[in-house]
Design an enzyme around this catalytic site. Sequence first.
Site, PDB file in Angstrom:
ATOM      1  N   GLY A  31       0.917  -1.195  -0.124  1.00  0.00           N
ATOM      2  CA  GLY A  31       0.092  -0.036  -0.056  1.00  0.00           C
ATOM      3  C   GLY A  31       0.670   1.343   0.199  1.00  0.00           C
ATOM      4  CE1 TYR A  32       0.800   7.242   2.900  1.00  0.00           C
ATOM      5  CE2 TYR A  32       2.847   7.615   1.764  1.00  0.00           C
ATOM      6  CZ  TYR A  32       1.660   8.057   2.471  1.00  0.00           C
ATOM      7  OH  TYR A  32       1.816   9.431   2.907  1.00  0.00           O
ATOM      8  CG  HIS A  34       5.278   4.923  -4.981  1.00  0.00           C
ATOM      9  ND1 HIS A  34       5.714   4.178  -6.065  1.00  0.00           N
ATOM     10  CD2 HIS A  34       5.902   4.388  -3.829  1.00  0.00           C
ATOM     11  CE1 HIS A  34       6.573   3.307  -5.539  1.00  0.00           C
ATOM     12  NE2 HIS A  34       6.470   3.254  -4.255  1.00  0.00           N
ATOM     13  CG  HIS A  37       2.764   0.952  -5.374  1.00  0.00           C
ATOM     14  ND1 HIS A  37       3.255   1.836  -4.452  1.00  0.00           N
ATOM     15  CD2 HIS A  37       3.211  -0.096  -4.449  1.00  0.00           C
ATOM     16  CE1 HIS A  37       3.847   1.421  -3.302  1.00  0.00           C
ATOM     17  NE2 HIS A  37       3.773   0.123  -3.631  1.00  0.00           N
ATOM     18  CD  GLN A  61       7.133  -8.085   3.470  1.00  0.00           C
ATOM     19  OE1 GLN A  61       6.253  -8.745   3.293  1.00  0.00           O
ATOM     20  NE2 GLN A  61       8.011  -7.075   2.707  1.00  0.00           N
ATOM     21  CE  LYS A 149      11.819   1.084  -3.862  1.00  0.00           C
ATOM     22  NZ  LYS A 149      12.297   0.549  -2.840  1.00  0.00           N
ATOM     23  CG  ASP A 150      11.618  -3.880  -3.187  1.00  0.00           C
ATOM     24  OD1 ASP A 150      11.995  -3.519  -2.038  1.00  0.00           O
ATOM     25  OD2 ASP A 150      10.518  -3.452  -3.760  1.00  0.00           O
ATOM     26  CG  MET A 184       8.758   7.077  -7.601  1.00  0.00           C
ATOM     27  SD  MET A 184       7.335   7.322  -8.053  1.00  0.00           S
ATOM     28  CE  MET A 184       7.698   8.946  -9.008  1.00  0.00           C
TER      29      MET A 184
HETATM   30  O1  PAF Z   1       7.388  -5.311  -2.238  1.00  0.00           O
HETATM   31  C1  PAF Z   1       6.539  -5.521  -1.300  1.00  0.00           C
HETATM   32  O2  PAF Z   1       5.743  -4.423  -1.363  1.00  0.00           O
HETATM   33  C2  PAF Z   1       6.104  -6.580  -0.304  1.00  0.00           C
HETATM   34  O3  PAF Z   1       7.617  -7.083   0.007  1.00  0.00           O
HETATM   35  C3  PAF Z   1       5.420  -7.761  -1.088  1.00  0.00           C
HETATM   36  C4  PAF Z   1       5.986  -8.221  -2.255  1.00  0.00           C
HETATM   37  C5  PAF Z   1       3.763  -7.185  -1.387  1.00  0.00           C
HETATM   38  C6  PAF Z   1       5.121  -8.868   0.069  1.00  0.00           C
HETATM   39  O4  PAF Z   1       4.708  -8.433   1.247  1.00  0.00           O
END
Ligand code: PAF
Length: 282
Positions: A31-32, A34, A37, A61, A149-150, A184
């Site tokens: 969420g939140y 930008h 997303h 996590q 990004k991740d 972002m």
């Molecule tokens: O990248 C994220 O926002 C989170 O790590 C995910 C993939 C939604 C898992 O909680």
Amino acid sequence: MEIVDHPREMQEVALAWRQQHQTISFVPTMGYFHEGHLSLMRYGRKQGDRLVVSLFVNPTQFGPGEDLDRYPRDPERDAALAREVGVDVLYTPTAAQMYPEGYQTYVTVEEVSRGLCGATRPGHFRGVATVVLKLFNQVLPHLAVFGEKDYQQLAVIKRMVSDLDMPVEVVGRPIVREADGLAMSSRNTYLNPKERRAALGLFKALTWAKDAAASGENQADKIVPEVIQTIKSAPHTRLDYAVLVDPDTLQSVDTVQGSARLAVAAWVGDTRLIDNMLLEVP
Ligand code: PAF
């Protein structure tokens, strides 16, 4: 747009779509929203008949002392933005539904989870892999879209999907940046104006490295120390790591053979930021 908040109901909706031979795209989020997303959602919208976006701040996590409690949240604004993009279902389970009493099953993706962010955030990727596997079982997607990004997260999920023979295609999409280059992130909202300026050190270091590689520099021991120096010299900034890695295995490389990912992480003030870039040597 429908808001579904129960795993069983989500599964029933997805099963009904599948019975009608409709394809399901899925964007998991915390969420939140930008523009990063929203770009994943627009991509998912084009690829499938149905689009599900999950909004769940996953407690497993986050490590002790991390930002679970203050993670930015604005569910109403998120719902409005998701509706604009044409999301069919915004899936918003609660922690109690995802991890009811007695919950005890976790997924560990061994090697890919180990270095980089995994070294600083023990247990983080176990939490990510577990929640993504659960979300996949609830949303039953044909296609799942994640941001680059991740980058390590994307590699962990691709590995899990391949290792566990999961019938879902995982797609990584490019990082969306602010006008000045900052990647972002929902966490950028933690930065005060001075830190926000300092945070550009990461982008500056990565773009220098990209240009160096494009000009023919392929030695990690020439590229990485300069990147470290640039990040360390930014004010309010403490380096976590800067590593040149193989794009699939995330093992560090000494030489860029065609291409490699340069992944960086640093605290700017109290905010931990990550970023990465593909380096290509002609
Ligand atoms: O990248 C994220 O926002 C989170 O790590 C995910 C993939 C939604 C898992 O909680």
